[in-house]
Design an enzyme around this catalytic site. Structure first.
Site, PDB file in Angstrom:
ATOM      1  N   ARG A 114      -2.749   7.855  -7.228  1.00 54.62           N
ATOM      2  CA  ARG A 114      -1.727   7.908  -6.678  1.00 54.62           C
ATOM      3  C   ARG A 114      -0.594   7.013  -6.909  1.00 54.62           C
ATOM      4  O   ARG A 114       0.846   6.996  -6.657  1.00 54.62           O
ATOM      5  CB  ARG A 114      -2.343   6.868  -4.920  1.00 54.62           C
ATOM      6  CG  ARG A 114      -3.528   8.588  -4.531  1.00 54.62           C
ATOM      7  CD  ARG A 114      -3.876   7.582  -3.677  1.00 54.62           C
ATOM      8  NE  ARG A 114      -2.765   6.880  -1.530  1.00 54.62           N
ATOM      9  CZ  ARG A 114      -2.924   8.506  -1.131  1.00 54.62           C
ATOM     10  NH1 ARG A 114      -3.273   9.193  -1.419  1.00 54.62           N
ATOM     11  NH2 ARG A 114      -1.703   7.680  -0.348  1.00 54.62           N
TER      12      ARG A 114
ATOM     13  N   CYS B 155      -1.065   4.958  10.646  1.00 56.49           N
ATOM     14  CA  CYS B 155      -1.524   5.626  11.669  1.00 56.49           C
ATOM     15  C   CYS B 155      -2.752   6.335  12.372  1.00 56.49           C
ATOM     16  O   CYS B 155      -3.246   7.214  12.559  1.00 56.49           O
ATOM     17  CB  CYS B 155      -1.165   6.678  10.279  1.00 56.49           C
ATOM     18  SG  CYS B 155      -2.665   7.241   9.832  1.00 56.49           S
TER      19      CYS B 155
ATOM     20  N   CYS C  34       0.733  -0.985  -0.124  1.00 55.61           N
ATOM     21  CA  CYS C  34      -0.083  -0.118  -0.175  1.00 55.61           C
ATOM     22  C   CYS C  34       1.180   1.241  -0.181  1.00 55.61           C
ATOM     23  O   CYS C  34       1.251   1.520   1.107  1.00 55.61           O
ATOM     24  CB  CYS C  34      -0.563   0.537   1.400  1.00 55.61           C
ATOM     25  SG  CYS C  34      -1.689  -1.309   1.536  1.00 55.61           S
TER      26      CYS C  34
ATOM     27  N   GLY D 202       4.328   6.608  -1.493  1.00 55.55           N
ATOM     28  CA  GLY D 202       5.919   5.978  -1.724  1.00 55.55           C
ATOM     29  C   GLY D 202       6.938   6.741  -0.467  1.00 55.55           C
ATOM     30  O   GLY D 202       8.287   6.747  -0.391  1.00 55.55           O
ATOM     31  N   GLY D 203       6.568   7.331   1.352  1.00 51.14           N
ATOM     32  CA  GLY D 203       7.486   7.229   1.876  1.00 51.14           C
ATOM     33  C   GLY D 203       8.060   6.466   1.710  1.00 51.14           C
ATOM     34  O   GLY D 203       9.850   6.213   2.678  1.00 51.14           O
TER      35      GLY D 203
ATOM     36  N   ALA E  85       1.948   4.478  -1.794  1.00 48.22           N
ATOM     37  CA  ALA E  85       1.730   5.491  -2.672  1.00 48.22           C
ATOM     38  C   ALA E  85       1.417   6.353  -1.799  1.00 48.22           C
ATOM     39  O   ALA E  85       0.453   6.561  -0.184  1.00 48.22           O
ATOM     40  CB  ALA E  85       0.704   6.214  -3.508  1.00 48.22           C
TER      41      ALA E  85
ATOM     42  N   ASP F  47       0.148   0.436  -5.067  1.00 50.49           N
ATOM     43  CA  ASP F  47      -0.884   0.886  -5.375  1.00 50.49           C
ATOM     44  C   ASP F  47      -2.105   1.113  -6.013  1.00 50.49           C
ATOM     45  O   ASP F  47      -2.243   1.088  -7.207  1.00 50.49           O
ATOM     46  CB  ASP F  47      -0.694   2.628  -4.366  1.00 50.49           C
ATOM     47  CG  ASP F  47      -1.655   2.850  -3.437  1.00 50.49           C
ATOM     48  OD1 ASP F  47      -1.539   3.073  -2.593  1.00 50.49           O
ATOM     49  OD2 ASP F  47      -3.000   3.127  -3.879  1.00 50.49           O
TER      50      ASP F  47
ATOM     51  N   ASP G  28       1.806  -1.210   4.561  1.00 51.15           N
ATOM     52  CA  ASP G  28       0.907   0.269   5.635  1.00 51.15           C
ATOM     53  C   ASP G  28      -0.852   0.931   5.383  1.00 51.15           C
ATOM     54  O   ASP G  28      -0.755   1.321   3.885  1.00 51.15           O
ATOM     55  CB  ASP G  28       1.917   1.020   4.879  1.00 51.15           C
ATOM     56  CG  ASP G  28       1.792   2.086   5.764  1.00 51.15           C
ATOM     57  OD1 ASP G  28       1.859   2.932   7.489  1.00 51.15           O
ATOM     58  OD2 ASP G  28       2.092   3.767   5.044  1.00 51.15           O
TER      59      ASP G  28
HETATM   60  C1  LIG Z   1      -2.033   5.249   4.759  1.00 50.97           C
HETATM   61  S1  LIG Z   1      -1.959   4.533   2.875  1.00 50.97           S
HETATM   62  C2  LIG Z   1       0.256   4.828   2.758  1.00 50.97           C
HETATM   63  C3  LIG Z   1       1.153   5.944   2.642  1.00 50.97           C
HETATM   64  C4  LIG Z   1       2.411   5.309   2.151  1.00 50.97           C
HETATM   65  N1  LIG Z   1       2.738   3.776   2.604  1.00 50.97           N
HETATM   66  C5  LIG Z   1       3.557   6.041   2.028  1.00 50.97           C
HETATM   67  O1  LIG Z   1       3.991   5.647   3.411  1.00 50.97           O
HETATM   68  O2  LIG Z   1       3.153   7.568   1.456  1.00 50.97           O
HETATM   69  C6  LIG Z   1      -2.002   4.071   2.539  1.00 50.97           C
HETATM   70  C7  LIG Z   1      -2.614   3.491   0.893  1.00 50.97           C
HETATM   71  O3  LIG Z   1      -3.592   2.585   0.666  1.00 50.97           O
HETATM   72  C8  LIG Z   1      -3.767   1.785  -0.366  1.00 50.97           C
HETATM   73  N2  LIG Z   1      -4.591   1.344  -1.037  1.00 50.97           N
HETATM   74  C9  LIG Z   1      -6.094   0.997  -0.263  1.00 50.97           C
HETATM   75  N3  LIG Z   1      -6.683   0.096  -0.592  1.00 50.97           N
HETATM   76  C10 LIG Z   1      -6.347  -0.659  -0.726  1.00 50.97           C
HETATM   77  C11 LIG Z   1      -5.992  -2.254  -1.724  1.00 50.97           C
HETATM   78  N4  LIG Z   1      -7.218  -2.868  -1.024  1.00 50.97           N
HETATM   79  N5  LIG Z   1      -4.457  -2.642  -0.752  1.00 50.97           N
HETATM   80  C12 LIG Z   1      -3.527  -2.108  -1.446  1.00 50.97           C
HETATM   81  N6  LIG Z   1      -3.852  -0.968  -1.169  1.00 50.97           N
HETATM   82  C13 LIG Z   1      -4.745  -0.031  -1.261  1.00 50.97           C
HETATM   83  C14 LIG Z   1      -4.413   3.385  -0.664  1.00 50.97           C
HETATM   84  O4  LIG Z   1      -4.477   3.600  -2.448  1.00 50.97           O
HETATM   85  C15 LIG Z   1      -3.198   4.787   0.092  1.00 50.97           C
HETATM   86  O5  LIG Z   1      -2.381   4.643  -0.692  1.00 50.97           O
END
Ligand SMILES: C[S@@+](CC[C@H](N)C(=O)[O-])C[C@H]1O[C@@H](n2cnc3c(N)ncnc32)[C@H](O)[C@@H]1O
Length: 464
Positions: A139, A232, A110, A114-115, A112, A134, A179
């Site tokens: 994203r 988070c 998960c 991308g940090g 985006a 992602d 994440d």
């Molecule tokens: C908390 S954010 C991730 C932040 C990222 N790890 C960072 O550090 O920049 C969660 C991400 O999970 C993605 N997401 C949503 N549904 C998902 C799925 N079923 N499987 C994987 N990723 C998913 C979202 O689009 C979102 O970008």
């Protein structure tokens, strides 16, 4: 900030007498941090370059605090050389906990924007393979941009569901980061709007979503491999309970470590991370290049067409005075392929990605257009420092020189570069600041045509 009453009640139940300190943290300013991109610079060297970096983040070897009232690091030219990523300090915990080693195969499921992917990439170095994914198409585009801007050369960028990934990457990864999307209770200080949208139903919705994502991890994580699950948010349903449910459903997995960062206990907005190991019997790790029947990538090993080879040689002669010079900058463990006019360096570990939505399958070196090689911005940003020093066509700028600094800012805004009395040879030039690549420019007599991509440019007044 107004917090929803049901959220307050829940936090009271969860934190008991500590709730007052927790609520007090909402009256304090949020914390700001950044992380050195060790693919390009050590934290110590970054500190010398940016003297406002005084304090380190204790749980992240490359993380720093800064005071966002005093500085805006995203406005500085070094930011555009990919030397650091602006990241909330607590968010630096999960990737650190995963303890990625050079050479491993790693999935950021998960990912985006991308940090954490960039943090994993820095720990991998130029070896191994990083698959970042992602499912959200827009994203995923931002994710790709960050992978390229930060000089990550061994990453594959996908936009897929976990289920479809699990078919292709069975028993494949040494490490996985999940994440997960969450109710974002740790984001309220940064984005008060999120607090308004909070409800118990939202928490339940996310918990279900997270369980559905985690379900696919056992299929992709090799025996002996490790996964870090993080959010988070503070709710138990999305954190501890999620981990317990997973361990119950998959008895071959063992909890190694579980950590919470609370905003009233540390300098950070808060995070949860749990590290879990796959204890099922050690199967043999799949060899790179091989599938069950032999070679994965046999057909693709043909390399480049003669036309592409010739175009690359001409470009390389121009920039490095050596027809084969460009090959010196390619990492080990990969091969260069041509696909629909795109020249890419790809890891040999990559299985066929048939049917998947692939934004990038490796390091994009450039494209062939009308028989000529056009280097990509990602090629420039992924080059090692030696490639800059040995280039014969280049513009070196120093941040200690006011004139150079303003040229760097003009370059990052996309402007043409002219310098009194200077004549630029025809062809591609590397532009660098303090030895760090910013991008390409094209010589045209008494000016340099700007080749810094529009989507990466610095916009005046841009704040972060
Ligand atoms: C908390 S954010 C991730 C932040 C990222 N790890 C960072 O550090 O920049 C969660 C991400 O999970 C993605 N997401 C949503 N549904 C998902 C799925 N079923 N499987 C994987 N990723 C998913 C979202 O689009 C979102 O970008």
């Amino acid at each position: 900030m107004r917090l929803p009453p049901a959220f307050l009640t829940k936090m009271e139940q969860q934190l008991g007498s500590n709730v007052a300190r927790f609520l007090q943290s909402y009256t304090e300013p949020r914390t700001a941090g950044l992380r050195a991109n060790t693919l390009k610079i050590s934290p110590e060297a970054l500190q010398e370059l940016l003297p406002f970096l005084q304090e380190r983040v204790s749980w992240c070897r490359d993380g720093f605090y800064y005071n966002e009232e005093e500085v805006r690091p995203a406005k500085l030219p070094h930011y555009y050389a990919g030397l650091y990523y602006i990241q909330e300090p607590s968010a630096m915990l999960p990737a650190e906990l995963l303890q990625v080693q050079p050479g491993e195969r790693v999935l950021d499921l998960c990912a985006a924007p991308g940090g954490k992917s960039l943090q994993l990439a820095a720990h991998l170095g130029k070896a191994g393979l990083l698959v970042v994914n992602d499912p959200h198409p827009q994203r995923a585009k931002v994710l790709l941009k960050n992978i390229e801007r930060y000089g990550v050369t061994n990453a594959v960028v996908l936009s897929e569901t976990p289920q479809r990934l699990a078919h292709i990457f069975a028993d494949f990864f040494d490490k996985i980061l999940v994440d997960a999307p969450c109710s974002g209770e740790g984001m309220f200080r940064k984005e008060p709007e999120m607090a308004k949208n909070w409800s118990e139903a939202e928490v339940a919705k996310y918990a279900k979503w997270q369980a559905a994502i985690l379900e696919h991890i056992p299929q992709m994580l090799r025996p002996g491999g490790e996964v870090v699950y993080s959010t988070c948010t503070f709710s138990r349903e999305e954190n501890e309970q999620q981990v317990l449910r997973f361990l119950g459903a998959f008895p071959d997995f063992e909890l190694l470590e579980m950590r919470r960062l609370w905003p009233h206990e540390v300098r950070g907005e808060g995070h949860f991370a749990a590290k879990i190991k796959n204890l099922s019997l050690q199967a043999e790790k799949k060899e790179c290049l091989m599938d069950k029947n032999g070679l994965w990538r046999q057909q693709e090993k043909n390399g480049l067409t003669p036309e592409a080879k010739q175009a690359l040689a001409e470009f390389s002669l121009q920039v490095w005075q050596a027809a084969e010079g460009w090959q010196a900058w390619l990492p080990e463990g990969g091969m260069v392929i041509e696909r629909a006019g795109h020249i890419l360096w790809e890891s040999l570990c990559l299985p066929p990605l048939r049917g998947l939505k692939v934004l990038r399958s490796g390091w994009l070196l450039g494209t062939i257009q009308k028989g000529r090689f056009r280097p990509s911005p990602a090629f420039a940003l992924g080059l090692p420092p030696e490639a800059v020093h040995s280039a014969i066509q280049r513009l070196d700028l120093s941040s200690h020189n006011a004139d150079d600094n303003s040229v760097a800012l003009r370059y990052l805004r996309g402007e043409t570069i002219q310098r009194e009395g200077k004549v630029w040879a025809k062809g591609w030039h590397l532009v660098s600041l303090d030895g760090f690549v910013l991008g390409w420019a094209k010589g045209a007599g008494n000016w340099l045509k700007n080749e810094f991509p529009p989507g990466w440019r610095r916009i005046d007044g841009e704040e972060r």
